[in-house]
Design an enzyme around this catalytic site. Structure first.
Site, short mmCIF file in Angstrom:
data_model
loop_
_atom_site.label_atom_id
_atom_site.label_comp_id
_atom_site.label_asym_id
_atom_site.label_seq_id
_atom_site.Cartn_x
_atom_site.Cartn_y
_atom_site.Cartn_z
CE LYS A 30 -0.41 0.24 4.97
NZ LYS A 30 -0.92 -0.47 6.14
NE ARG A 125 -4.99 0.63 11.48
CZ ARG A 125 -4.06 0.43 10.54
NH1 ARG A 125 -3.36 1.45 10.07
NH2 ARG A 125 -3.81 -0.78 10.08
C1 LIG Z 1 0.08 -1.10 6.68
C2 LIG Z 1 -0.17 -2.35 7.40
C3 LIG Z 1 0.86 -3.28 7.56
C4 LIG Z 1 2.27 -3.04 7.08
O1 LIG Z 1 2.89 -2.06 7.87
P1 LIG Z 1 4.43 -1.68 7.69
O2 LIG Z 1 4.74 -0.84 8.86
O3 LIG Z 1 4.52 -0.94 6.40
O4 LIG Z 1 5.21 -2.94 7.66
C5 LIG Z 1 0.56 -4.46 8.22
N1 LIG Z 1 -0.68 -4.71 8.70
C6 LIG Z 1 -1.71 -3.85 8.55
C7 LIG Z 1 -3.04 -4.19 9.09
C8 LIG Z 1 -1.48 -2.63 7.90
O5 LIG Z 1 -2.48 -1.77 7.77
#
Ligand SMILES: *Cc1c(COP(=O)(O)O)cnc(C)c1O
Length: 345
Positions: A30, A125
């Protein structure tokens, strides 16, 4: 510029380190809108499961026809369950309403949709609190179109909560309770994101078998713990922008100061006359506080939607209009630059 080789090397390294702790990595795309070159580099580095928050990004990956699994990271919108079931192999969930909608849709499509259930261990969250986890499992197990694959948690994203062994043990404990109460074994215990990899050195508790990694692979950094990952590349991405004005100007604005273009009251220090360069890039494309000029002696002053203003007084190189300067990006700047349609990739 995107250096695919560095992304691939970062991936290989992360995959190997995780393997030592019995963990499979999910590649999270993402941060770069699932850009093709990045997905390919991660794939060749050993990632076989990709996850993204947005269906649009997963559709890009699907179109690449790789032999991979696609997971939807952000909780699905009820309005999108048809696409979720059609396009993804698995989604992360916390809401009974959504799970029911996914199950009905999967039955309609003659499929089984896989799900992970999210537990909130304190970052506030997504996810249910652990006290509500077992009732949610019971309801999920009763749904015919759905297969419960595991339990997951996320920290460091909203509350900035740091990962701990205790949180991971909580996941393992909940997973044991599911086995005890419902006679059901979940395949995956997904311990978190890049931030959680800080626990590798302390020994990840037996049972945690998955992490979801974006930032660590992309820029070799862990923002939550403010930690550069040792042995990883931090410069797989760089941003280039062109100088459109160079002038000597006072450092303190002339006239009464109200609010800037973003409604904020700006503060200035009077440092006399300074040499300034304006670049053709703005807050629409990048986050100024999350980027670093690669040229020495150049300092970011600020800017507006379409302008970036630099103080170049201390720069020994003579800058010219038309010259291109490069910047290193941290995660939030990378995210915005990759999303901006004005930035060529
Ligand atoms: C964005 C996200 C990740 C990845 O996070 P990083 O810090 O980029 O490794 C993993 N799990 C969820 C639920 C996320 O939203």
């Amino acid at each position: 510029m995107i250096d695919s080789t560095k992304i691939k090397e970062n991936t290989i390294r992360f995959v190997q380190e995780a393997k030592k702790s019995g963990i499979e990595l999910i590649g999270v795309t993402k941060g770069v809108c699932a850009h093709r070159d990045v997905v390919e580099a991660m794939y060749h580095g050993g990632i076989k499961i990709f996850a993204d928050s947005r269906l649009e990004n997963l559709a890009h990956i699907e179109a690449m026809n790789l032999q991979v699994q696609l997971y939807l990271l952000r909780l699905p919108m009820v309005s999108q369950v048809e696409e979720v079931v059609k396009r993804t192999h698995l989604s992360f969930n916390s809401q009974e309403v959504t799970l029911k909608a996914l199950s009905n849709e999967a039955e309609n499509q003659g499929r089984i949709h896989q799900v992970m259930l999210m537990v909130d261990v304190g970052d506030l969250r997504e996810g249910v609190l652990s006290s509500k986890f077992l009732p949610l499992v019971e309801k999920t197990l009763a749904l015919k179109g759905i297969k419960l694959m595991g339990i997951a948690t996320n920290v460091g994203c909203y509350g900035g909560v740091l990962p701990s062994i205790k949180q991971l043990e909580e996941l393992i404990d909940l997973s044991s309770k599911v086995r005890e109460y419902f006679g059901y074994s979940m395949e995956m215990i997904s311990g978190g994101n890049t931030a959680t990899s800080i626990l590798f050195s302390q020994g990840i508790p037996q049972g945690i078998n998955q992490l979801r990694i974006g930032e660590g692979i992309l820029i070799g950094f862990d923002s939550t713990n403010n930690r550069p990952l040792e042995g990883f590349y931090h410069d797989a991405f760089s941003l280039e922008a062109e100088i459109i004005e160079i002038e000597e100007k006072p450092s303190y604005p002339i006239g009464e100061i109200g609010r800037d273009a973003f409604g904020e009251i700006p503060h200035f220090q009077d440092r006399g006359i300074r040499k300034r360069a304006i670049l053709a890039i703005g807050r629409q494309d990048v986050e100024f506080g999350a980027m670093t000029p690669l040229l020495e002696g150049v300092e970011i002053l600020g800017g507006s939607s379409d302008h970036l203003i630099l103080d170049s007084t201390l720069c020994t190189e003579r800058l010219k209009v038309g010259q291109v300067l490069s910047f290193n990006l941290s995660y939030s700047a990378l995210l915005r630059a990759m999303t901006s349609t004005y930035v060529q990739k």
